[in-house]
Design an enzyme around this catalytic site. Sequence first.
Site, PDB file in Angstrom:
ATOM      1  N   ARG A 136      -6.695  12.346  -4.680  1.00 32.28           N
ATOM      2  CA  ARG A 136      -7.852  11.736  -4.021  1.00 32.28           C
ATOM      3  C   ARG A 136      -8.974  12.756  -3.841  1.00 32.28           C
ATOM      4  O   ARG A 136     -10.158  12.405  -3.918  1.00 32.28           O
ATOM      5  CB  ARG A 136      -7.400  11.204  -2.664  1.00 32.28           C
ATOM      6  CG  ARG A 136      -8.443  10.456  -1.895  1.00 32.28           C
ATOM      7  CD  ARG A 136      -7.801   9.873  -0.643  1.00 32.28           C
ATOM      8  NE  ARG A 136      -8.715   8.992   0.038  1.00 32.28           N
ATOM      9  CZ  ARG A 136      -9.475   9.358   1.057  1.00 32.28           C
ATOM     10  NH1 ARG A 136      -9.440  10.601   1.494  1.00 32.28           N
ATOM     11  NH2 ARG A 136     -10.280   8.487   1.633  1.00 32.28           N
ATOM     12  N   ASP A 183      -6.928  -2.034  -7.304  1.00 26.04           N
ATOM     13  CA  ASP A 183      -7.467  -2.645  -6.100  1.00 26.04           C
ATOM     14  C   ASP A 183      -7.832  -4.086  -6.403  1.00 26.04           C
ATOM     15  O   ASP A 183      -8.122  -4.424  -7.556  1.00 26.04           O
ATOM     16  CB  ASP A 183      -8.708  -1.892  -5.599  1.00 26.04           C
ATOM     17  CG  ASP A 183      -8.997  -2.254  -4.149  1.00 26.04           C
ATOM     18  OD1 ASP A 183      -8.379  -1.664  -3.259  1.00 26.04           O
ATOM     19  OD2 ASP A 183      -9.817  -3.159  -3.921  1.00 26.04           O
ATOM     20  N   ARG A 193       0.825  -1.221   0.000  1.00 24.09           N
ATOM     21  CA  ARG A 193       0.000   0.000   0.000  1.00 24.09           C
ATOM     22  C   ARG A 193       0.859   1.271   0.000  1.00 24.09           C
ATOM     23  O   ARG A 193       0.481   2.274   0.615  1.00 24.09           O
ATOM     24  CB  ARG A 193      -0.943   0.013   1.209  1.00 24.09           C
ATOM     25  CG  ARG A 193      -1.980  -1.080   1.195  1.00 24.09           C
ATOM     26  CD  ARG A 193      -3.066  -0.767   0.162  1.00 24.09           C
ATOM     27  NE  ARG A 193      -4.241  -1.593   0.385  1.00 24.09           N
ATOM     28  CZ  ARG A 193      -5.339  -1.166   1.015  1.00 24.09           C
ATOM     29  NH1 ARG A 193      -5.439   0.064   1.439  1.00 24.09           N
ATOM     30  NH2 ARG A 193      -6.343  -1.978   1.178  1.00 24.09           N
ATOM     31  N   TYR A 197     -15.255 -10.818   0.290  1.00 22.93           N
ATOM     32  CA  TYR A 197     -15.967  -9.574  -0.020  1.00 22.93           C
ATOM     33  C   TYR A 197     -17.217  -9.819  -0.858  1.00 22.93           C
ATOM     34  O   TYR A 197     -18.251  -9.169  -0.665  1.00 22.93           O
ATOM     35  CB  TYR A 197     -15.028  -8.589  -0.732  1.00 22.93           C
ATOM     36  CG  TYR A 197     -13.987  -8.004   0.195  1.00 22.93           C
ATOM     37  CD1 TYR A 197     -14.323  -6.989   1.094  1.00 22.93           C
ATOM     38  CD2 TYR A 197     -12.684  -8.477   0.201  1.00 22.93           C
ATOM     39  CE1 TYR A 197     -13.383  -6.459   1.958  1.00 22.93           C
ATOM     40  CE2 TYR A 197     -11.730  -7.954   1.067  1.00 22.93           C
ATOM     41  CZ  TYR A 197     -12.089  -6.945   1.945  1.00 22.93           C
ATOM     42  OH  TYR A 197     -11.158  -6.429   2.813  1.00 22.93           O
ATOM     43  N   ARG A 244      -2.664   7.070   1.193  1.00 19.08           N
ATOM     44  CA  ARG A 244      -3.053   8.330   1.842  1.00 19.08           C
ATOM     45  C   ARG A 244      -1.991   8.991   2.708  1.00 19.08           C
ATOM     46  O   ARG A 244      -2.148  10.137   3.095  1.00 19.08           O
ATOM     47  CB  ARG A 244      -4.309   8.092   2.687  1.00 19.08           C
ATOM     48  CG  ARG A 244      -5.570   8.127   1.870  1.00 19.08           C
ATOM     49  CD  ARG A 244      -6.723   7.567   2.659  1.00 19.08           C
ATOM     50  NE  ARG A 244      -6.516   6.140   2.906  1.00 19.08           N
ATOM     51  CZ  ARG A 244      -7.343   5.369   3.589  1.00 19.08           C
ATOM     52  NH1 ARG A 244      -8.417   5.879   4.137  1.00 19.08           N
ATOM     53  NH2 ARG A 244      -7.093   4.079   3.741  1.00 19.08           N
TER      54      ARG A 244
HETATM   55  O1  CP3 Z   1      -0.072  -1.334  -2.598  1.00 18.73           O
HETATM   56  C1  CP3 Z   1      -0.305  -0.396  -3.372  1.00 18.73           C
HETATM   57  O2  CP3 Z   1       0.199   0.747  -3.236  1.00 18.73           O
HETATM   58  C2  CP3 Z   1      -1.157  -0.652  -4.596  1.00 18.73           C
HETATM   59  C3  CP3 Z   1      -2.535  -0.384  -4.445  1.00 18.73           C
HETATM   60  C4  CP3 Z   1      -3.470  -1.280  -3.647  1.00 18.73           C
HETATM   61  C5  CP3 Z   1      -4.710  -0.779  -3.174  1.00 18.73           C
HETATM   62  N1  CP3 Z   1      -5.410  -1.812  -2.637  1.00 18.73           N
HETATM   63  C6  CP3 Z   1      -5.155   0.619  -3.275  1.00 18.73           C
HETATM   64  C7  CP3 Z   1      -6.204   1.093  -2.365  1.00 18.73           C
HETATM   65  C8  CP3 Z   1      -3.426  -2.635  -3.325  1.00 18.73           C
HETATM   66  C9  CP3 Z   1      -2.316  -3.640  -3.559  1.00 18.73           C
HETATM   67  C10 CP3 Z   1      -4.668  -2.960  -2.695  1.00 18.73           C
HETATM   68  C11 CP3 Z   1      -5.018  -4.319  -2.263  1.00 18.73           C
HETATM   69  C12 CP3 Z   1      -6.213  -4.520  -1.438  1.00 18.73           C
HETATM   70  N2  CP3 Z   1      -7.422  -3.901  -1.509  1.00 18.73           N
HETATM   71  C13 CP3 Z   1      -6.310  -5.527  -0.452  1.00 18.73           C
HETATM   72  C14 CP3 Z   1      -5.223  -6.508  -0.119  1.00 18.73           C
HETATM   73  C15 CP3 Z   1      -4.165  -5.906   0.721  1.00 18.73           C
HETATM   74  C16 CP3 Z   1      -4.573  -5.607   2.120  1.00 18.73           C
HETATM   75  O3  CP3 Z   1      -4.453  -4.427   2.503  1.00 18.73           O
HETATM   76  O4  CP3 Z   1      -5.002  -6.507   2.839  1.00 18.73           O
HETATM   77  C17 CP3 Z   1      -7.603  -5.453   0.104  1.00 18.73           C
HETATM   78  C18 CP3 Z   1      -8.150  -6.331   1.213  1.00 18.73           C
HETATM   79  C19 CP3 Z   1      -8.305  -4.426  -0.585  1.00 18.73           C
HETATM   80  C20 CP3 Z   1      -9.719  -4.006  -0.396  1.00 18.73           C
HETATM   81  C21 CP3 Z   1      -9.816  -2.585  -0.002  1.00 18.73           C
HETATM   82  N3  CP3 Z   1      -9.576  -1.519  -0.854  1.00 18.73           N
HETATM   83  C22 CP3 Z   1     -10.146  -2.068   1.257  1.00 18.73           C
HETATM   84  C23 CP3 Z   1     -10.432  -2.896   2.487  1.00 18.73           C
HETATM   85  C24 CP3 Z   1     -10.108  -0.677   1.149  1.00 18.73           C
HETATM   86  C25 CP3 Z   1     -10.524   0.337   2.196  1.00 18.73           C
HETATM   87  C26 CP3 Z   1      -9.550   0.445   3.286  1.00 18.73           C
HETATM   88  C27 CP3 Z   1      -8.569   1.553   3.016  1.00 18.73           C
HETATM   89  O5  CP3 Z   1      -7.361   1.328   3.100  1.00 18.73           O
HETATM   90  O6  CP3 Z   1      -9.050   2.654   2.754  1.00 18.73           O
HETATM   91  C28 CP3 Z   1      -9.703  -0.355  -0.165  1.00 18.73           C
HETATM   92  C29 CP3 Z   1      -9.480   0.988  -0.719  1.00 18.73           C
HETATM   93  C30 CP3 Z   1      -8.107   1.284  -1.224  1.00 18.73           C
HETATM   94  N4  CP3 Z   1      -7.379   0.491  -2.073  1.00 18.73           N
HETATM   95  C31 CP3 Z   1      -7.364   2.461  -0.987  1.00 18.73           C
HETATM   96  C32 CP3 Z   1      -6.167   2.352  -1.693  1.00 18.73           C
HETATM   97  C33 CP3 Z   1      -5.064   3.366  -1.801  1.00 18.73           C
HETATM   98  C34 CP3 Z   1      -7.847   3.642  -0.160  1.00 18.73           C
HETATM   99  C35 CP3 Z   1      -8.669   4.473  -1.037  1.00 18.73           C
HETATM  100  C36 CP3 Z   1      -8.594   5.889  -0.615  1.00 18.73           C
HETATM  101  O7  CP3 Z   1      -9.310   6.243   0.314  1.00 18.73           O
HETATM  102  O8  CP3 Z   1      -7.809   6.623  -1.233  1.00 18.73           O
END
Ligand code: CP3
Length: 342
Positions: free
Chosen positions: A40, A76, A27, A153, A31
């Site tokens: 964003r 994602d 990640r 999910y 943010r």
């Molecule tokens: O790693 C990276 O920089 C690449 C981008 C990436 C995102 N999601 C961007 C994202 C990757 C590899 C993921 C994987 C992901 N997404 C997983 C597996 C990894 C982990 O953390 O367990 C899961 C379970 C998800 C599902 C998901 N997407 C959730 C639970 C959320 C909300 C929680 C959160 O962190 O806000 C997201 C949204 C998400 N995916 C964001 C990002 C940058 C946040 C969005 C935002 O508010 O800008």
Amino acid sequence: MSQLRNDLILRVLRGESTERVPVWMMRQAGRYLPDYVKLRNKYSFFERCRTPELAAEITIQPVEQIGVDAAIIFSDILVVPQAMGMEVQLVESKGPLLPEPIRSTRDLDRLLVPDVEEGLGYVFDAIKLTKSYLAGAVPLIGFAGAPWTLLCYMVQGQGSKTFDGAKAFCYMQPDAAHRLLQMITDTTIGYLRGQVRAGADLVQIFDSWGGLLGPDDFETYSLRYIRQIVAALKDAAPVIIFAKGAWHSLAEMAATGAQGLGIDWCIRPQAARALAGERVALQGNLDPAKLLAPIPDIKKEVIGMLDAFKGHPHIANLGHGILPEVPVSHARAFVETVKQYS
Ligand code: CP3
């Protein structure tokens, strides 16, 4: 395609010795970076994912600003359920929402195994553009969610600490669960192969909820499908499996032929190595919350981590995604400490 100037992570995954340990952060495009927050505030999450120029710009931010040894494509794991026909929303401060979750065999008829070029071609375009922006500076990581984590999910319909609804579906309707897992697996194989064709140098499979299953159920509902994905990518690119909390199955994960295994901070690196064997690269495993500590403490923790992995192939990383509250200077201290260690 341009030659990679930094291929440390690929050499570690091949089992070669390197001058230093490579480092990236799960990640890492997120943010905690002010420039990410600017985009964003301007574009919705899926707009950022679906617009190759935005996805590529976000992907290279941590390479340029933090100095990591790999980029990971901004996207994602939930774009796969979307391409299979489900509606997916990201609700501000609540996380993912799938308003019409899968609850029965009949619901499966709403899903398809999509043509990946048609349904996910925008990710391939983002990868191609990112490769051109990177111009060989560091490798680009492609990724997908593991079938089990995506089922969580798709069935639960939202985030959860326990995913009881997803488990109930598996335990009460195992035939439907396996049909769904196989559809996700078939989609994911095409998707990851497409990412590699577009230019991804390696791929990671995120099984964020693998640790919710006991060892037998992890085999039945997760590893059986991950194994198919690893086999399908064997001649395409190196694969890292990150099944958070599923340390009990490290030996079985190593036996899939994956080149790397991610571990979280709840297992000692030495114990993980004993389970995984000598050959596979281990990735991890600093508690992401440690990056909230003062910088001198971060340095001490990172050196302790590197000492514990020493002597075997290691990719330095956090044990899960970086937290939004982490100061940029602390993320840099993590990366710099790894780079200075020898
Ligand atoms: O790693 C990276 O920089 C690449 C981008 C990436 C995102 N999601 C961007 C994202 C990757 C590899 C993921 C994987 C992901 N997404 C997983 C597996 C990894 C982990 O953390 O367990 C899961 C379970 C998800 C599902 C998901 N997407 C959730 C639970 C959320 C909300 C929680 C959160 O962190 O806000 C997201 C949204 C998400 N995916 C964001 C990002 C940058 C946040 C969005 C935002 O508010 O800008």
